[in-house]
Design a protein around this motif. Structure first.
Motif, PDB file in Angstrom:
ATOM      1  N   ILE A 240       0.853  -1.188   0.000  1.00 17.70           N
ATOM      2  CA  ILE A 240       0.000   0.000   0.000  1.00 17.70           C
ATOM      3  C   ILE A 240       0.889   1.238   0.000  1.00 17.70           C
ATOM      4  N   VAL A 241       0.489   2.249  -0.771  1.00 15.22           N
ATOM      5  CA  VAL A 241       1.281   3.479  -0.854  1.00 15.22           C
ATOM      6  C   VAL A 241       1.097   4.300   0.421  1.00 15.22           C
ATOM      7  N   PHE A 242       2.208   4.706   1.010  1.00 17.75           N
ATOM      8  CA  PHE A 242       2.206   5.583   2.180  1.00 17.75           C
ATOM      9  C   PHE A 242       2.814   6.934   1.795  1.00 17.75           C
ATOM     10  N   TYR A 243       2.389   7.968   2.549  1.00 21.48           N
ATOM     11  CA  TYR A 243       2.890   9.320   2.320  1.00 21.48           C
ATOM     12  C   TYR A 243       3.424   9.885   3.630  1.00 21.48           C
ATOM     13  N   THR A 244       4.377  10.790   3.518  1.00 25.34           N
ATOM     14  CA  THR A 244       4.839  11.505   4.704  1.00 25.34           C
ATOM     15  C   THR A 244       3.719  12.424   5.182  1.00 25.34           C
ATOM     16  N   SER A 245       3.394  12.363   6.457  1.00 28.03           N
ATOM     17  CA  SER A 245       2.293  13.163   6.995  1.00 28.03           C
ATOM     18  C   SER A 245       2.578  14.657   6.838  1.00 28.03           C
ATOM     19  N   PRO A 246       1.621  15.433   6.272  1.00 29.23           N
ATOM     20  CA  PRO A 246       1.809  16.886   6.153  1.00 29.23           C
ATOM     21  C   PRO A 246       1.880  17.571   7.515  1.00 29.23           C
ATOM     22  N   LEU A 247       1.386  16.893   8.561  1.00 33.79           N
ATOM     23  CA  LEU A 247       1.396  17.475   9.904  1.00 33.79           C
ATOM     24  C   LEU A 247       2.706  17.214  10.638  1.00 33.79           C
ATOM     25  N   LEU A 248       3.591  16.420  10.018  1.00 32.86           N
ATOM     26  CA  LEU A 248       4.837  16.058  10.691  1.00 32.86           C
ATOM     27  C   LEU A 248       5.759  17.267  10.802  1.00 32.86           C
ATOM     28  N   ASP A 249       6.224  17.508  12.005  1.00 32.04           N
ATOM     29  CA  ASP A 249       7.212  18.557  12.244  1.00 32.04           C
ATOM     30  C   ASP A 249       8.597  17.920  12.110  1.00 32.04           C
ATOM     31  N   PHE A 250       9.286  18.236  11.039  1.00 31.53           N
ATOM     32  CA  PHE A 250      10.575  17.597  10.775  1.00 31.53           C
ATOM     33  C   PHE A 250      11.640  17.974  11.796  1.00 31.53           C
ATOM     34  N   GLU A 251      11.347  18.996  12.604  1.00 29.43           N
ATOM     35  CA  GLU A 251      12.290  19.333  13.662  1.00 29.43           C
ATOM     36  C   GLU A 251      12.300  18.264  14.750  1.00 29.43           C
ATOM     37  N   GLN A 252      11.244  17.436  14.773  1.00 28.91           N
ATOM     38  CA  GLN A 252      11.154  16.384  15.795  1.00 28.91           C
ATOM     39  C   GLN A 252      12.031  15.180  15.476  1.00 28.91           C
ATOM     40  N   VAL A 253      12.432  15.034  14.226  1.00 34.63           N
ATOM     41  CA  VAL A 253      13.140  13.824  13.808  1.00 34.63           C
ATOM     42  C   VAL A 253      14.595  14.140  13.501  1.00 34.63           C
ATOM     43  N   GLY A 254      15.421  13.103  13.582  1.00 35.21           N
ATOM     44  CA  GLY A 254      16.840  13.260  13.300  1.00 35.21           C
ATOM     45  C   GLY A 254      17.118  13.352  11.811  1.00 35.21           C
ATOM     46  N   PRO A 255      18.341  13.691  11.445  1.00 33.95           N
ATOM     47  CA  PRO A 255      18.679  13.872  10.025  1.00 33.95           C
ATOM     48  C   PRO A 255      18.520  12.616   9.180  1.00 33.95           C
ATOM     49  N   LYS A 299      -1.605   6.540   5.101  1.00 31.45           N
ATOM     50  CA  LYS A 299      -2.176   6.109   3.828  1.00 31.45           C
ATOM     51  C   LYS A 299      -2.820   7.295   3.110  1.00 31.45           C
ATOM     52  N   ARG A 300      -3.209   7.077   1.880  1.00 31.49           N
ATOM     53  CA  ARG A 300      -3.670   8.172   1.029  1.00 31.49           C
ATOM     54  C   ARG A 300      -4.907   8.880   1.593  1.00 31.49           C
ATOM     55  N   SER A 301      -5.872   8.126   2.113  1.00 30.48           N
ATOM     56  CA  SER A 301      -7.096   8.750   2.623  1.00 30.48           C
ATOM     57  C   SER A 301      -6.782   9.708   3.767  1.00 30.48           C
ATOM     58  N   VAL A 302      -5.939   9.264   4.698  1.00 26.72           N
ATOM     59  CA  VAL A 302      -5.548  10.123   5.820  1.00 26.72           C
ATOM     60  C   VAL A 302      -4.706  11.292   5.319  1.00 26.72           C
ATOM     61  N   TYR A 303      -3.850  11.008   4.366  1.00 23.99           N
ATOM     62  CA  TYR A 303      -2.997  12.059   3.800  1.00 23.99           C
ATOM     63  C   TYR A 303      -3.850  13.178   3.194  1.00 23.99           C
ATOM     64  N   ASN A 304      -4.889  12.807   2.442  1.00 25.25           N
ATOM     65  CA  ASN A 304      -5.758  13.814   1.821  1.00 25.25           C
ATOM     66  C   ASN A 304      -6.474  14.651   2.880  1.00 25.25           C
ATOM     67  N   GLN A 305      -6.927  14.019   3.949  1.00 17.45           N
ATOM     68  CA  GLN A 305      -7.581  14.755   5.032  1.00 17.45           C
ATOM     69  C   GLN A 305      -6.618  15.748   5.678  1.00 17.45           C
ATOM     70  N   GLN A 306      -5.390  15.308   5.883  1.00 16.94           N
ATOM     71  CA  GLN A 306      -4.408  16.181   6.520  1.00 16.94           C
ATOM     72  C   GLN A 306      -4.009  17.335   5.600  1.00 16.94           C
ATOM     73  N   VAL A 307      -3.939  17.066   4.307  1.00 14.39           N
ATOM     74  CA  VAL A 307      -3.641  18.139   3.352  1.00 14.39           C
ATOM     75  C   VAL A 307      -4.738  19.200   3.401  1.00 14.39           C
ATOM     76  N   GLU A 311      -4.327  23.123   4.413  1.00 18.18           N
ATOM     77  CA  GLU A 311      -4.755  24.187   3.501  1.00 18.18           C
ATOM     78  C   GLU A 311      -5.758  25.113   4.172  1.00 18.18           C
ATOM     79  N   LYS A 312      -6.654  24.562   4.988  1.00 23.52           N
ATOM     80  CA  LYS A 312      -7.638  25.377   5.694  1.00 23.52           C
ATOM     81  C   LYS A 312      -6.955  26.300   6.689  1.00 23.52           C
ATOM     82  N   GLN A 313      -5.966  25.766   7.372  1.00 23.68           N
ATOM     83  CA  GLN A 313      -5.227  26.584   8.332  1.00 23.68           C
ATOM     84  C   GLN A 313      -4.468  27.704   7.632  1.00 23.68           C
ATOM     85  N   GLN A 314      -3.901  27.378   6.479  1.00 24.42           N
ATOM     86  CA  GLN A 314      -3.128  28.377   5.752  1.00 24.42           C
ATOM     87  C   GLN A 314      -4.008  29.463   5.146  1.00 24.42           C
ATOM     88  N   SER A 315      -5.285  29.126   4.859  1.00 20.85           N
ATOM     89  CA  SER A 315      -6.191  30.102   4.251  1.00 20.85           C
ATOM     90  C   SER A 315      -6.808  31.046   5.271  1.00 20.85           C
TER      91      SER A 315
END
Length: 375
Positions: A240-255, A299-307, A311-315
């Motif tokens: 199954i195709v997975f995506y990096t969560s748009p809500l992920l704060d990359f400052e939380q993870v190592g290089p 997964k894609r369904s969750v990814y679309n919801q997070q996107v 977008e709503k927050q940015q608008s």
């Protein structure tokens, strides 16, 4: 006169050899298959052996049995149509030559005549060999190099990863891959199923850095492989195709985690990721499972919801975001000193009081109504 044993299931191949090689100083004896050949070796030791079999797996089985007898008799392999890489594996196993049948009669006779030269005039053929790791596992390569008592460096390439295994007369004496110790390096490289290999033959006496023998190393590789496969098996929905969560704060993870997570930015299956980026380390599949469990990969369904959420927050208007932060601070009960008395217990000057009065706003209901109106 050179005595030659022909090991083959088919007598007609033996008869073909007799006809085509007539006149040469060789005496051919058909001894049948490998079971009968073992009995023949107890009675007589030939100068040369012809292995003639069309089935590649059967040929390797016979060669393995022959090697265990430790007769040290030179041999030639005759087989049906085969690609270059299959022939290379037989050369690494110690074959003096690998000949595909059918072959031109004149060429066939010349090859055999040169190989049948008396001992001392025919030098051992030493050559660099390369091939594809999708066709041969590292453990098979090591076994073939050991059987042929090959001396040199086996270079391995998988994507951007590079490693090498050093052999001295067929024995593994050292290995290098990144900063891993030799045995761990071999264990990790043994998991590479894609890439290339190149064996560079040399005559150098390589210093021994590994105390285990080849069989012990191969057992270590097999044990590591079982653990590696178990770790991969634990990963859910590998196709199954997975995506990096748009809500992920990359400052939380190592290089390093950030580097691997970015591969999922546009979508990727865990199976494809492991094939492309798997280094052989157990940490890779274990970390992948951890990222999925933490919802860093979705997964894609969750990814679309997070996107949509992002977008709503940015608008939202800049004013609304500022007011949201003000309310958030109130909810978090930040302690702000709204008193008019000084910390020293003395009365403040009029100027100080005027400067502090803007912070006395407490009509939060009106502020909330304004936020609702802006929303």
């Amino acid at each position: 006169m050179r005595e030659v044993f022909v090991i083959s299931e088919e007598e007609r191949i033996y008869r073909m050899f007799v006809v085509e090689l007539s006149g040469l100083p060789v005496h051919l004896t058909w001894v049948g298959d490998m079971d009968k050949a073992q009995a023949a070796f107890e009675r007589e030791k030939p100068d040369f052996i012809f292995f003639a079999v069309r089935n590649n797996n059967l040929l390797h089985n016979w060669l393995a049995r022959f090697k265990r007898m430790q007769l040290k008799i030179p041999f030639i392999c005759f087989l049906g149509h085969s690609n270059w890489e299959k022939r290379e594996l037989l050369w690494m196993a110690g074959a003096s030559e690998v000949i595909g049948l059918p072959i031109l009669r004149k060429e066939f006779r010349i090859i055999i005549e040169n190989l049948m030269k008396p001992a001392g005039r025919n030098e051992k053929i030493n050559k660099d060999i390369e091939g594809d790791l999708t066709h041969y596992s590292l453990m098979d390569l090591i076994q073939s190099l050991e059987d042929g008592r090959q001396n040199g460096i086996l270079h391995l390439y998988s994507g951007e990863h590079r490693g090498e295994i050093i052999l001295d007369k067929g024995r593994i004496v050292n290995a290098r891959y990144e900063k891993h110790e030799p045995v761990m390096a071999i264990r990790m490289m043994a998991q590479w199923s894609r890439g290339r290999f190149h064996f560079e033959h040399d005559k150098i006496h390589h210093k021994e850095e590994i105390k285990l023998d080849n069989q012990q190393i191969l057992k270590e590789c097999q044990r590591h492989h079982r653990l590696y496969e178990k770790a991969i098996e634990a990963i859910p929905d590998k196709d199954i195709v997975f995506y990096t969560s748009p809500l992920l704060d990359f400052e939380q993870v190592g290089p390093m985690a950030r580097k691997y997570l970015l591969f999922f930015k546009h979508g990727l299956t865990p199976r494809d990721f492991m094939e492309q980026q798997g280094t052989g380390s157990l940490k890779i599949p274990e970390n992948l499972l951890n990222w999925i469990q933490k919802k860093w990969l979705v997964k894609r369904s969750v990814y679309n919801q997070q996107v949509s959420q992002v977008e709503k927050q940015q608008s939202a208007s800049g004013v609304k975001r500022i007011l949201d932060r003000v309310l958030a601070r109130r909810k978090n009960n930040y302690k702000i000193d709204y008193t008019l008395s000084s910390s020293a217990g003395k009365a403040d000057s009029l100027e100080e009081l005027l400067n502090r009065r803007p912070y006395l706003f407490t009509q939060h209901q009106r502020l909330k109504a304004l936020i609702d109106a802006l929303g």
